[in-house]
Design an enzyme around this catalytic site. Structure first.
Site, PDB file in Angstrom:
ATOM      1  CG  PHE A  41      -0.207   0.043   2.542  1.00 19.12           C
ATOM      2  CD1 PHE A  41       0.064   1.250   3.176  1.00 19.12           C
ATOM      3  CD2 PHE A  41       0.216  -1.133   3.148  1.00 19.12           C
ATOM      4  CE1 PHE A  41       0.731   1.281   4.389  1.00 19.12           C
ATOM      5  CE2 PHE A  41       0.892  -1.117   4.367  1.00 19.12           C
ATOM      6  CZ  PHE A  41       1.143   0.093   4.986  1.00 19.12           C
ATOM      7  CB  CYS A  42       1.762   3.877  -1.661  1.00 19.83           C
ATOM      8  SG  CYS A  42       0.778   3.791  -3.165  1.00 19.83           S
ATOM      9  CB  THR A  43       0.104   8.437  -0.094  1.00 21.38           C
ATOM     10  OG1 THR A  43       1.295   8.395   0.681  1.00 21.38           O
ATOM     11  CG2 THR A  43      -0.789   9.570   0.395  1.00 21.38           C
TER      12      THR A  43
END
Length: 330
Positions: free
Chosen positions: A176-178
Site C-alpha cells: 500500500f501507499c498514500t
C-alpha cells in the site's frame, strides 16, 4: 466549512506527446486559480492540486476531454487554507520515480483490493504486508503489522525487495501507499520478479480512510501528505504534525520544544546533518519569510526575488501616477 478542495490524481497511460500538454494544462490551471504540481511523462500523469470546487471540477472535466486521460483516478479532501503556493506542470521521465527500466503497470500489475476488502486480506497470516512509502512517512502512521522497508526514496525499494523478499518463500504479498500510484509500480516490479500473488490497496491509504469507518479501521496514526497540511487524520482533516522547513521532515509539538528546533533552520531530525553554509542560508530564508509576513506578502521560498520585484513595480507605478497627477496640476 472547508472551502479549499485538494485533489490527488494519477493515471498510467501512454502519452507519446505529453510535452504538448504542458502549456495548455498550465494555462487552464492558472486561469482557474488552481495551485499545486502535476507531472507529465510518457507513462502518464500524477500530482496533487488544490482550488475551489468549481475549479477542480473544471480541471477534471478538462483532463477527461484529453485523449487517454479519460476516467482519471482521483481522490478529494478538504482544507481551510490553500496548501500550495505555486502552480506547476513538470515534464518528467517517470510520474513516480523507481529508476528501473521496463516496469510498465499497463502491461502487468498486482491485484487491486477495494478498501472494504482490505482488512480481511491483511488479516490473513499468510500475507506479507509491506508499506512502500518512505521511512519518514511510515513513522507517523501505517497499517497494523505492516513491514517498514526503511527507505529514504522510492528508488531504494527494488533493492529492499532484492534483499528481503523471495518469491519462493513469500507466496502472498500485499502493498500500500498514500494514493495508490507507488503500488502500481511496486506490484508491477514484484510480478516481473516472479512473485505470483501480489495485491495492492486500490486508491491507497487516502481512499481507505475515506471509505472505512474508524471503529473498523486497521490504520494506526496519521497519513503523511505532500502538501502544507503535512499529515491528515482518519477524517482526512489536517493532523497534529508540523514540518521542518529545513529538512521537510514531519515534527511533533514535543519535538518543537527541543533545543535542536529553530523555526525554518533545524530540527532534531536534521540538526547534525546540515552544514554551516546551509544553516546560514536557512536563517536568511526565515528572515525573508518573516519580513514578507510583516508586509502581508506571500513568501514562496526561492521566489523571494519575485516578491521584491513585485513590490518595486508597485512603488514605480505609484510614483508614475503621482508624477502624472502633479503634471496635470501644472
Amino acid at each position: 466549512m472547508s472551502n479549499v478542495v485538494v485533489c490527488a490524481l494519477y493515471k498510467f497511460v501512454s502519452l507519446p506527446h505529453f510535452e504538448s500538454l504542458r502549456e495548455p494544462l498550465l494555462s487552464m490551471m492558472e486561469q482557474a486559480d488552481i495551485k499545486g504540481t502535476l507531472l507529465l511523462a510518457n507513462e502518464g500523469i500524477n500530482g496533487t492540486v488544490a482550488g475551489s470546487q468549481a475549479a477542480i471540477d473544471a480541471l477534471l472535466a478538462w483532463l477527461n476531454n484529453q485523449n487517454g486521460l479519460e476516467n482519471i483516478v482521483y481522490k478529494l479532501s478538504f482544507d481551510d487554507e490553500m496548501p500550495f503556493y505555486r502552480t506547476k506542470v513538470k515534464l518528467k521521465k517517470e510520474i513516480v520515480t523507481m529508476g528501473v527500466e521496463g516496469i510498465d503497470p499497463l502491461k502487468v500489475v498486482g491485484t487491486y483490493v477495494k478498501p472494504q476488502d482490505w482488512n480481511a486480506l491483511i488479516s490473513d497470516p499468510e500475507v506479507i504486508l509491506v508499506d512502500t512509502r518512505n521511512d519518514y512517512e511510515v513513522q507517523i502512521g501505517t497499517f497494523k503489522n505492516a513491514i517498514n522497508p526503511v527507505t529514504e526514496t522510492f528508488r531504494e525499494f527494488p533493492e529492499y525487495v532484492k534483499q528481503n523478499l523471495d518469491p519462493a518463500k513469500h507466496k502472498k504479498v500485499a502493498m500500500f501507499c498514500t494514493g495508490g500510484i507507488r503500488c502500481e509500480k511496486s506490484t508491477a516490479y514484484l510480478k516481473e520478479q516472479g512473485f505470483e500473488e501480489v495485491y495492492h490497496l486500490e486508491g491507497g491509504i487516502l481512499k481507505y480512510l475515506e471509505e472505512v469507518k474508524q471503529e473498523e479501521s486497521l490504520w494506526e496514526g496519521e497519513c503523511f501528505v505532500f502538501d502544507n497540511r503535512v499529515a491528515v487524520d482518519h477524517d482526512l482533516k489536517k493532523g497534529q504534525y508540523d514540518q521542518c522547513n529545513a529538512c521537510r521532515m514531519p515534527i511533533t509539538e514535543a519535538e518543537k520544544l527541543s533545543p535542536a528546533y529553530v523555526q525554518g533552520v533545524s530540527c532534531p531530525h536534521c540538526i547534525d546533518k546540515i552544514s554551516d553554509e546551509q544553516r546560514k542560508r536557512f536563517v536568511e530564508r526565515e528572515r525573508q519569510v518573516n519580513l514578507a509576513k510583516s508586509r502581508n506578502e506571500a513568501h514562496i521560498g526561492s521566489d523571494v526575488n519575485q516578491v521584491i520585484e513585485a513590490r518595486r513595480q508597485k512603488k514605480e507605478a505609484l510614483r508614475q501616477q503621482s508624477a502624472e497627477k502633479n503634471k496635470a496640476k501644472q
